[in-house]
Structures are given as structure tokens and as C-alpha cells.
Design an enzyme around this catalytic site. Structure first.
Site, PDB file in Angstrom:
ATOM      1  N   HIS A   1     -25.921   2.794   5.326  1.00  0.00           N
ATOM      2  CA  HIS A   1     -25.003   2.778   4.180  1.00  0.00           C
ATOM      3  C   HIS A   1     -25.523   2.081   2.916  1.00  0.00           C
ATOM      4  O   HIS A   1     -24.729   1.845   1.998  1.00  0.00           O
ATOM      5  CB  HIS A   1     -23.633   2.229   4.588  1.00  0.00           C
ATOM      6  CG  HIS A   1     -23.615   0.791   4.998  1.00  0.00           C
ATOM      7  ND1 HIS A   1     -23.521   0.390   6.313  1.00  0.00           N
ATOM      8  CD2 HIS A   1     -23.657  -0.352   4.278  1.00  0.00           C
ATOM      9  CE1 HIS A   1     -23.509  -0.931   6.369  1.00  0.00           C
ATOM     10  NE2 HIS A   1     -23.593  -1.404   5.150  1.00  0.00           N
TER      11      HIS A   1
ATOM     12  N   ASP B   1     -18.588  -1.859   6.779  1.00  0.00           N
ATOM     13  CA  ASP B   1     -19.022  -1.904   5.387  1.00  0.00           C
ATOM     14  C   ASP B   1     -19.312  -0.551   4.762  1.00  0.00           C
ATOM     15  O   ASP B   1     -19.732  -0.497   3.613  1.00  0.00           O
ATOM     16  CB  ASP B   1     -20.288  -2.781   5.313  1.00  0.00           C
ATOM     17  CG  ASP B   1     -20.662  -3.140   3.885  1.00  0.00           C
ATOM     18  OD1 ASP B   1     -19.746  -3.281   3.060  1.00  0.00           O
ATOM     19  OD2 ASP B   1     -21.861  -3.269   3.596  1.00  0.00           O
TER      20      ASP B   1
ATOM     21  N   ASP C   1     -27.567  -5.426   6.958  1.00  0.00           N
ATOM     22  CA  ASP C   1     -27.844  -4.134   6.329  1.00  0.00           C
ATOM     23  C   ASP C   1     -29.255  -3.705   6.700  1.00  0.00           C
ATOM     24  O   ASP C   1     -30.212  -4.457   6.486  1.00  0.00           O
ATOM     25  CB  ASP C   1     -27.652  -4.254   4.814  1.00  0.00           C
ATOM     26  CG  ASP C   1     -26.182  -4.444   4.475  1.00  0.00           C
ATOM     27  OD1 ASP C   1     -25.392  -3.524   4.737  1.00  0.00           O
ATOM     28  OD2 ASP C   1     -25.815  -5.531   3.973  1.00  0.00           O
TER      29      ASP C   1
HETATM   30 ZN   LIG Z   1     -23.477  -3.394   4.616  1.00  0.00          ZN
END
Ligand SMILES: [Zn+2]
Length: 1015
Positions: A582, A378, A268
Site C-alpha cells: 500500500h 492502513d 510498511d
Molecule cells: Zn502503512
């Protein structure tokens, strides 16, 4: 317990007991026996004062003596450990490695302390993670000296509000204890035996009772355990392996499920750590993955997000060089083709184009790779615009696994054709393993095989394996599992290959895949459309400022020969694209990320406004003083003419517009301007709204508009992410007003100002009507001091709408207003961009906004038997985790009602509220660079080509959802025009134009057409 031929496996406990025996032997005897001898390494440390430093600086720092048991690392701190030791003479030529425990707490890898091991000369070696604690030592080494850059990333307990989410509020107390630092001798037989036992035990545990293979596996495992001496694991490991070898040699069933395993680490780009830490997480993971390829040349590692490659290119050149080498060897695979793994609900159309343009251009320019698969495992739902954008970027495939997180409906396919808004179909795969962090365990392989919804007609699925988020990616244990399951009876067959290999195989394997039409709505995380309103606002504002900056810079270049700000626009776009990641745009990150994002958006706005002002000045003749004293020019960046100013052009103000009128009546106020007449009651609520064109009342009898409503908002699982359906059960209407008053504003604008309070919060609501305007504008200034509370603005419309139409990228998506099926009911909170529109035949209403994404639409039968459709904007939330201060403080939100609106009115007013007219000193009217003559065809972008050739690129789309035809006129000398893809490469759309300045263009429903003009 021993395998008993009499009891057999008809008695479940026999299996269970062998399994328990195996697990105890693995944990208590085999694991410790991997290292038959070890010697401690000497430790010195240097605690970095403040933010991380480059390795060159760290190697020269003043280190002090340290030891195992030392506390280190305040949250977000960095400590460098120097580890040194002499290799015992008797180990010469033997297999050995370094083993370091930085204070690993057993928490999932990627969410705790991590380290990167460097050689004494500063060359990165590999990462250290909870499930990957070793570093290599050459067999002929006589001594060891390495440095470990250890990052004290704090662990966050889900749903527990904490101040640790920002370095500015986190405690300065050390949070980790150095566990060990040793040089260890390795017993390779024991390590291999562990791999054998693990794979066979995990496989046996998945096979059903009564399966002959299952019985044979348990018996064989039992036999191998009999041979293994607990007192002499090392001496008996080889013999034990021989028993297992016959079990491992049995080939896979002919119909075994085929798994393409792709090494991966889902990182991430910011989340429970700030952006700067992601850069280090990427460096550690890339170091580990490329190091692992030395021992496991079959490893293929796919990394998405061009931004992450760009980070290591800039900040970790040695790591980048290794990555590049492995890319050239085909082992390291750039995947995805987007700048980041963006949210796909909220980014605007042009921003989504740039995700592909910048992502794919980076991979092509740096590595010569034009990959075909879009990789978004994701993100929180997938817009119906994506299939067309994927195709127009030159890609063919799409992958996600997120829809497996649906809370209500199980998606019916894992492999299918996904059909978007315009009809484009993209071959799509959802890995049935339902994770992007697989460890290739027997349980996960069996799950992938068992869950694969399309198994009747297809037999291939993809499994992304490796620890994500700084967990270090694939491990050698995973690769040992892959080796043993390549061809193993009872198991799915595992083949390590890149995503492209999987997609080619899967497409060939599935002759006639089913089709899913429309968006891939995630039945979860619906709060992300609203959490952190300032970030939403920053995104929306930046997208529109970029549109203006490009449009006016192009105009200034083409008309006045100004230098086009290529480098600045490239950098500014990439910053906006990064923040669409995200967990940033959705507002689901820690306080540090949110604080930096807000500051970044503010800086972006300043710089973009300067760029725009500079271009406008050039267009106006460079010297504003030279123009007539006081003369002004109005610039209109929207794709529609406004207030007498042409779309994409400039004109002087029109004189003498009559002011709108306002009057106080017995029970409230009336605002009118000849186009719209609105009645506001004494509490500041809209009770009537009539447009002169239809003469029809928009507000439902007994209902009202712009009513603020408050709900408790405590979801079950994920605070910042989720709003759960039960929030609706409890509601407070803010009907009471502290005061209301008529106001008169500049430009003949009239309005009503209302002040209200609720809890510790206060609200100032302004309802205004401008001269000649067909919209009633609304502004909310909120001082928001609530926690775990959802704020909505509600509008009861006298419209019987079956569906709502919400703007998405390059079009709009229709969703039911009813709850017939569980799929309809699941969409109780929906995402819209600049407008949401509801209609019945002959009449519609639109709500437009300048920064809101969350909405909901419901309908009710009234006592009079007619239907009220209620549309609500989701204005503010206040989740406590992971950022306990989310959304606190002052907000200004703007939105507007458009009565009597059809869908193109909604499109037009959506642009208008986001692109205010600009008035500048000057006297040079500007004819547009591009004009279209169909209201259905929207000019989304005007820019110069990325290759800096000076070509003009214009992007159009058909906004109503019907077919359209328009004449596109270039307001500059153009030699030729042709159609291009999103990367501005020639694209055949079956249309050519002989006359570059006057091109007749046909568009299909929601079709995007990009034209490239050579000047
Ligand atoms: Zn993610």
C-alpha cells in the site's frame, strides 16, 4: 503545588498544577534516577562501503577506534559499532543494561536511525530505536562485547522535496552523531514508580472534573510526590510507590470498556525506505519483540504480511528461528493472511486471490496456522469485492482503522457486518483508538472507550500497540501500562491477546451488529489511483501477462505434456503481489522504491513474455520450422471470442477483412468501419461517435471527447497521496493543436494523429479505428514535464446516468454521479479497473483503459434541457513529495471508447485492451481447455493447482451482477470436478457434477466459483 482540601478540584488550576509538578518530577528527577551509575563502553567502528552486508562478514571486518561525538552515516549508509566494557566489581549480581544513543533526533521512531544489537558470536539480541535504546546484560556478566549494525536511514520532513530519497542522489555527508554508549546500573524501584505515576497521572488527566476518582487520583499523586525526595529519589521511591499502590488496587468499573491489546508494529514493506531496508526493519522489530517476551511473557505480538516472514526466513535465519519458537508458544502471531498488506483499490481480481492464496498458504505450510482475520489497518480504502474474497479464503473477520482518516464523513460504526458486492457479510472492526501505533497511554485508552460508536450495544475494541515502521514494536513501558490497566478503576480494562481472541469475544458480545453495504471508500488519498503512472502500468501489465503465462502453460502441459513452470510462476506472482503493497502501487514511496519498481516490472515483462512464447511454441508443436512456410496462428487469452479466434484458444487469421475507412472533410476527419462512425475535428477532438447497432450519438451536443485538461494540483497534506476537491476550480483545456493528420496503420487500421503542447510538455494523440471493431481506440504519448499538475482526458456523453459503474475485482461498483449527500460528494475521484461504464435505460457508453485507475464522473444540464454526463480518465500527476521526480518523462497510455455498450460489452472490451492478440508462427489451431456458454460468466484464471498434483484449477465469476447459469466444458480428459476455495481446498457450494467434462454451474450475482479438475 500541594493538594489543598479547601480548594479541592473545583478549581481547575489545582489539577493542572499537580499535573505540572508530576511531569517535572518525572522528566527531571525520576527518569535520570533510573540509572544511578554508568560507565562508558569502548567503541570501535566499521563503515560498510556500499550496501549492507551479512553479520558474518561484518564481524570479520577491520574496525577502527571511535568515540561518542563521532559523525557517521551518509544517508542510507551502514556503520557497525563494536562496544566493549568491563562490569565494575561492585555491580556484580545487580540489574544492569547497555544504553546506546546512535544519534536519535527525537523524531518519531521508525523514521530515523535504527540499530540491531548482536552478541559477539553474531546472534541478534534486540533493536535500538529512539524510544528503545537499551540492550540486556546478564546480572552475572563480568564484561560486555556486542556489535551494533546501525542504519543511517534519513529523516524526511513532510512535504519538503528532497533528493535524499534515493541512494543514487543523496548526499554523501554524514547525517548522525553518535550520542552515547554506556553500561548502566538500573534502579528497579524508580522504574516501577515511573510506571505507577505515568498510568495514574494519565488516567487522572482523562477523568472529568467532578469525578470522585479523579479527585482521589490527584490527591494521591500529590501525596506520593510529597513523600518522594527530589534529593534522594532512589531512597524514597519505594515509600512513594506504597501511596500509589492503594490507587492502583481499585478495580475497574463493572461497565468499563474492554480493550484487547495486540502487540504490533505496522511495518510498511517499502515507503520512505527501500525494500532492502524493510527486511532489516523486520529483523530488528522481530528481535526486539521476541526479546521483550523474556521479561513479559504475557506479550502477544501479531505480525502481518507473509512476505515479511519470508524475508527473515531467507535473510535472517537466527531471527526467524526465534520467531518460530514464539509462534509455537502462541506469543508471536502471524496475522492477516495476505502476502502483503496490499492496496485494495487497484489490484485485479486474480491478484487479490493470490494475495490470500500465497499469504495463507505460507502461514499454513510454515507454521500450521490458518488464521481467520484479515488485517489491513492502513490501506487506502477497501473494495466491495473483499468480503467475498475473505470468506472464500477461509477467513471470517476484517480489521482496518484507516477509515478514521476520512476527511468529510465520520463512519457510523466501529464494529459491524460488512456486506460485499455479492452479499457476503464479514464481521468487521475499526479500532476506535484510531491508530495502529498505540502506546497504551491513558489518553489513547480513554479515546478508544469514548469514541467507540457501538458502545450502546457492544463493549469490546481492539488496540494495536507498538511503534511501527522500524520503531521496534511494543516497549516495556507499554507493557507496564498494560499490567496496571488490566483492572483499574476509571480506566478501560486492558487484556493482551491475539486478534482471534478479540474477534471471538467481540462477536459474542454483539448479538445483532449493523450492516454496511458496499465499498469502504476512503475520503482521502484519492491521488494514489494516479500517482506514478508507470507503476500502475507495470502492475496492470504484469497481472495480464501472468494470466496469459498460466493459461498457455496449462494448455501446453495438458495438451503437450510440457513441464509446468511452478517455481517461476510462484516467484513472479509473489513479486507482483509485493509491489501491490500500500505504498508501492499507490505511488507514495521515495524515488528509490519507484526506480526499483519500474525496473522490476520491466524484468517481469521480459521473463513472462519468454514464458508465454515458450508455451506457445510447445503448443504449436515445438518446432516452428516444421510448420508450413509463413503460416500463422492467433492466440486469444481473453475470456471472449475475438476476430474469429475462440476465447482461450487459437485460430488462423481470417482472410480479407475490409480496411476501415478514413476521409478528410471540411472541418476535420471521419473514421468508419461499418460498426462505428467517428468524427474528429480539426483540433483532433472527437465531436461525434455513432455505433451502427443503436444509430445513436454518444457525444453530447456542444461537447467533445478525448479533450486533455490540466489542473493545478497542490493538495494540503500529502502530495503523492491526495488530490483535494479544490483542484477542480482551475482548469485549462488543451484545445489547440500544432498539427493533425490522417494515418493509415497495419491491418487496415485508420486514424488521426494530433500533436499538442502545454508548458514544457508535449502530447501526441492517436485516434484509431480497426476493421470490424466496435471501439474507438485512443493512444496518448506524453512527454510530461509539468510539476504539481493533474492531467485528465475528458469525454462529454449524451447520457443521463445516475450512477457510474467501475470495474473492481470480480465485478463492478456503482457510485452516484450526483452530489446529493456529503457521502456522494466525497467521491469526487474514484477508482476503476479496466472499465468505467455509464448508462441510461436502453443505452450506455464505456471507457476502457490499459493502465489507468483514477476517474471522475460529473453531470450537467445543457441549454437544451438534457443531461451531459462527463467521464474523465486521470492520466498523470506530478507530486513533489516524497519523490520530486514523480511521473516526469515519457508515457504511453491507451484507452478506448465503446459506444452503445452494455455492462458486458464493457467487461469484454476491458479484457481486450489489456490482452492483445498474439500472432505466432504455426499451423495448429487450439481448442480452448475450458469453454463457457454464457456471456455473463467470465473465465478469470486457468492454472495448475498449487500443490503440484497436476489438477487444473479454473476460476469463474458472474460479471453482470445478475444470476447466471452456464455449461462449463473441459477440453481435456477430466476424471472429476469439484468446487474449491481460493486455497484450492474443497468447498461446498451446494453443487456437484457427475460429468466432469460438462458441468452445469449456477452463479449468484458477482459470485466467484473455483473449479478443480482431476485429470
Ligand atoms: Zn502503512
Amino acid at each position: 503545588m500541594q493538594w489543598d482540601p479547601v480548594l479541592g478540584d473545583r478549581i481547575e488550576s489545582a489539577r493542572t498544577e499537580i499535573h505540572r509538578r508530576l511531569l517535572r518530577m518525572l522528566n527531571e528527577r525520576l527518569m535520570p534516577a533510573v540509572y544511578p551509575a554508568a560507565t562508558p563502553l569502548a567503541i570501535r567502528r566499521w563503515d560498510v562501503p556500499g550496501e549492507p552486508v551479512a553479520v558474518g562478514e561484518a564481524l570479520l571486518a577491520p574496525y577502527t577506534k571511535a568515540g561518542v561525538g563521532d559523525r557517521w552515516g551518509p544517508a542510507w549508509g551502514t556503520t557497525w559499532f563494536e562496544l566493549t566494557g568491563i562490569v565494575p566489581a561492585e555491580w556484580a549480581g545487580k540489574l544492569m543494561e547497555g544504553v546506546v544513543d546512535l544519534g536519535f533526533t527525537g523524531i518519531s521512531p521508525g523514521f530515523t536511525v535504527e540499530g540491531l544489537v548482536y552478541a559477539a558470536d553474531g546472534t541478534p539480541i534486540k533493536g535500538l530505536h529512539p524510544s528503545n535504546r537499551w540492550f540486556p546484560v546478564e546480572a552475572d556478566a563480568t564484561d560486555v562485547r556486542v556489535f551494533v549494525e546501525a542504519a543511517a536511514n534519513p529523516t524526511f520532513e513532510a512535504l519538503v522535496p528532497t533528493v535524499a530519497g534515493d541512494v543514487s542522489t543523496a548526499s554523501s555527508e554524514p547525517i548522525y552523531v553518535l550520542g552515547q554508549a554506556r553500561l548502566a546500573l538500573v534502579d528497579p524501584d524508580v522504574r516501577q514508580l515511573i510506571g505507577d505515576f505515568e498510568v495514574l497521572g494519565q488516567l487522572a488527566a482523562q477523568l472529568p472534573v467532578g469525578d470522585p476518582r479523579s479527585a482521589q487520583l490527584w490527591a494521591g499523586i500529590s501525596d506520593a510526590l510529597d513523600i518522594l525526595s527530589p534529593a534522594d529519589v532512589s531512597g524514597t521511591a519505594a515509600a512513594s510507590r506504597e501511596v500509589l499502590a492503594t490507587l492502583l488496587a481499585k478495580p475497574a468499573n463493572a461497565s468499563a470498556h474492554q480493550i484487547s491489546a495486540v502487540g504490533h508494529a505496522h511495518i510498511d514493506s517499502a515507503w520512505l525506505w527501500p525494500l532492502r531496508e524493510t527486511v532489516r526493519k523486520v529483523a530488528r522489530t522481530c528481535s526486539s519483540a521476541t526479546q521483550l517476551m523474556n521479561g513479559y511473557p504475557e506479550l502477544i505480538f501479531a505480525m502481518s504480511q507473509a512476505q515479511q516472514f519470508a524475508w527473515i526466513e531467507e535473510q535472517h535465519p537466527a531471527v526467524f528461528a526465534r520467531v518460530r519458537e514464539r509462534i509455537e508458544a502462541g506469543q508471536f502471531v502471524p496475522a492477516g493472511g495476505m502476502w502483503v498488506e496490499a492496496d485494495s483499490n487497484m489490484p485485479g481480481g486474480e491478484a487479490m486471490v493470490r494475495q490470500f492464496l500465497h499469504g495463507k498458504r505460507y502461514f499454513i505450510e510454515k507454521f500450521g496456522i490458518d488464521n481467520a482475520e484479515v488485517w489491513l489497518p492502513d490501506s487506502f480504502g477497501f473494495s466491495a469485492a473483499l468480503p467475498q474474497l475473505i470468506a472464500l479464503s477461509g477467513s471470517r473477520y476484517f480489521l482496518t482503522q484507516k477509515i478514521s482518516w476520512n476527511k468529510i464523513n465520520r463512519f457510523p460504526h466501529h464494529t459491524f457486518l460488512w456486506e460485499g458486492l455479492d452479499g457476503t457479510r464479514i464481521f468487521t472492526h475499526f479500532p476506535p483508538v484510531a491508530t495502529y501505533n498505540s502506546d497504551l497511554s491513558g489518553a489513547e485508552l480513554a479515546l478508544a472507550s469514548r469514541q467507540f460508536a457501538d458502545q450502546a450495544r457492544a463493549n469490546h475494541s481492539l488496540v494495536p500497540f507498538g511503534w511501527g515502521d522500524g520503531g521496534g514494536g511494543p516497549t516495556r513501558e507499554m507493557l507496564e501500562r498494560a499490567r496496571r490497566t488490566a483492572d483499574l478503576e476509571g480506566s478501560a480494562q486492558v487484556r493482551i491477546e491475539p486478534p482471534a481472541g478479540f474477534f471471538a469475544r467481540a462477536e459474542a458480545d454483539y448479538a445483532d451488529p449493523p450492516v454496511w453495504w458496499g465499498e469502504l471508500y476512503l475520503e482521502l488519498h484519492r491521488g494514489t489511483y494516479t500517482s506514478h503512472a508507470r507503476i500502475k502500468q507495470g502492475n496492470r501489465r504484469s497481472e495480464h501477462l501472468l494470466r496469459e503465462a498460466e493459461l498457455w502453460a496449462t494448455t501446453a502441459t495438458v495438451r503437450a505434456g510440457a513441464a509446468y513452470p511452478y517455481a517461476a510462476l510462484d516467484r513472479l506472482w509473489k513479486t507482483v503481489l509485493l509491489h501491490q503493497f500500500h505504498d508501492i502501487l499507490p505511488g507514495s514511496s521515495i524515488a528509490w522504491v519507484n526506480r526499483e519498481a519500474r525496473a522490476t516490472y520491466e524484468a517481469l515483462a521480459v521473463e513472462l513474455n519468454q514464458l508465454i512464447a515458450g508455451s506457445l511454441q510447445v503448443i504449436q508443436g515445438a518446432d516452428p520450422d516444421a510448420s508450413d512456410e509463413g503460416s500463422m496462428m492467433i492466440f486469444n487469452a481473453t475470456p471472449y471470442a475475438r476476430a474469429g479466434v475462440p476465447a482461450l484458444g487459437a485460430a488462423p487469421p481470417r482472410p480479407g477483412r475490409p480496411a476501415a475507412s478514413a476521409e478528410q472533410v471540411t472541418d476535420g476527419y471521419v473514421l468508419s468501419n461499418g460498426f462505428v462512425r467517428a468524427r474528429i475535428d480539426a483540433a483532433g477532438l472527437i465531436t461525434s461517435l455513432i455505433d451502427s447497432a443503436t444509430e445513436r450519438e454518444a457525444i453530447a451536443p456542444g461537447g467533445c471527447g478525448n479533450l486533455l485538461q490540466i489542473h493545478p494540483d497542490v493538495p494540503n497534506d500529502w502530495d503523492a497521496w491526495d488530490v483535494d476537491s479544490f483542484y477542480r476550480a482551475t482548469r485549462t483545456d488543451l484545445c489547440g493543436a500544432d498539427s493533425t493528420e490522417l494515418v493509415e496503420l497495419d491491418g487496415g487500421v485508420v486514424g488521426v494523429r494530433t500533436m499538442r503542447r502545454h508548458g514544457r510538455s508535449s502530447f501526441e494523440q492517436l485516434v484509431t479505428l480497426a476493421p470490424e471493431s466496435k471501439v474507438l481506440e485512443l493512444q496518448l504519448d506524453a512527454d510530461w514535464q509539468e510539476r504539481e499538475t493533474f492531467l485528465k482526458a475528458s469525454f462529454d456523453f449524451d447520457v443521463r446516468a445516475e450512477v457510474s459503474s467501475s470495474e473492481t475485482q470480480f465485478g463492478h461498483v456503482k457510485r452516484p454521479t450526483h452530489r446529493n449527500t456529503s457521502w456522494d460528494a466525497a467521491k469526487f475521484e474514484i477508482c476503476a479497473h479496466r472499465f468505467i461504464h455509464i448508462a441510461e435505460p436502453g443505452y450506455g457508453v464505456a471507457l476502457v483503459n490499459d493502465s489507468t485507475y483514477g476517474h471522475d464522473v460529473t453531470r450537467d444540464m445543457r441549454p437544451d434541457g438534457a443531461t451531459t454526463t462527463t467521464v474523465r480518465l486521470s492520466l498523470l500527476r506530478a507530486p513533489l513529495w516524497p519523490d520530486p521526480e514523480a511521473d516526469q518523462g515519457r508515457h504511453r497510455l491507451r484507452y478506448a471508447v465503446v459506444p452503445g455498450a452494455d455492462i458486458l460489452d464493457a467487461v469484454r472490451e476491458g479484457y481486450a485492451i489489456n490482452l492483445p492478440l498474439r500472432t505466432v508462427a504455426g499451423d495448429v489451431p487450439v481448442t480452448p481447455l475450458i469453454t463457457v456458454d454464457s456471456p455473463d460468466v467470465v473465465v478469470e484464471a486457468v492454472k495448475l493447482a498449487e500443490d503440484r498434483s497436476g489438477d487444473v484449477v479454473v476460476r469463474l465469476y458472474a460479471a453482470s451482477g445478475g444470476r447466471a447459469r452456464t455449461t462449463v466444458r473441459a477440453g481435456f480428459a477430466a476424471r472429476s470436478v469439484h468446487s474449491v476455495d481460493l486455497l484450492e481446498r474443497p468447498l461446498d457450494i451446494g453443487q456437484t457434477w457427475a460429468d466432469a467434462t460438462t458441468a452445469s454451474v449456477r452463479l449468484g450475482p458477482f459470485q466467484i466459483v473455483s473449479l478443480r479438475y482431476t485429470r
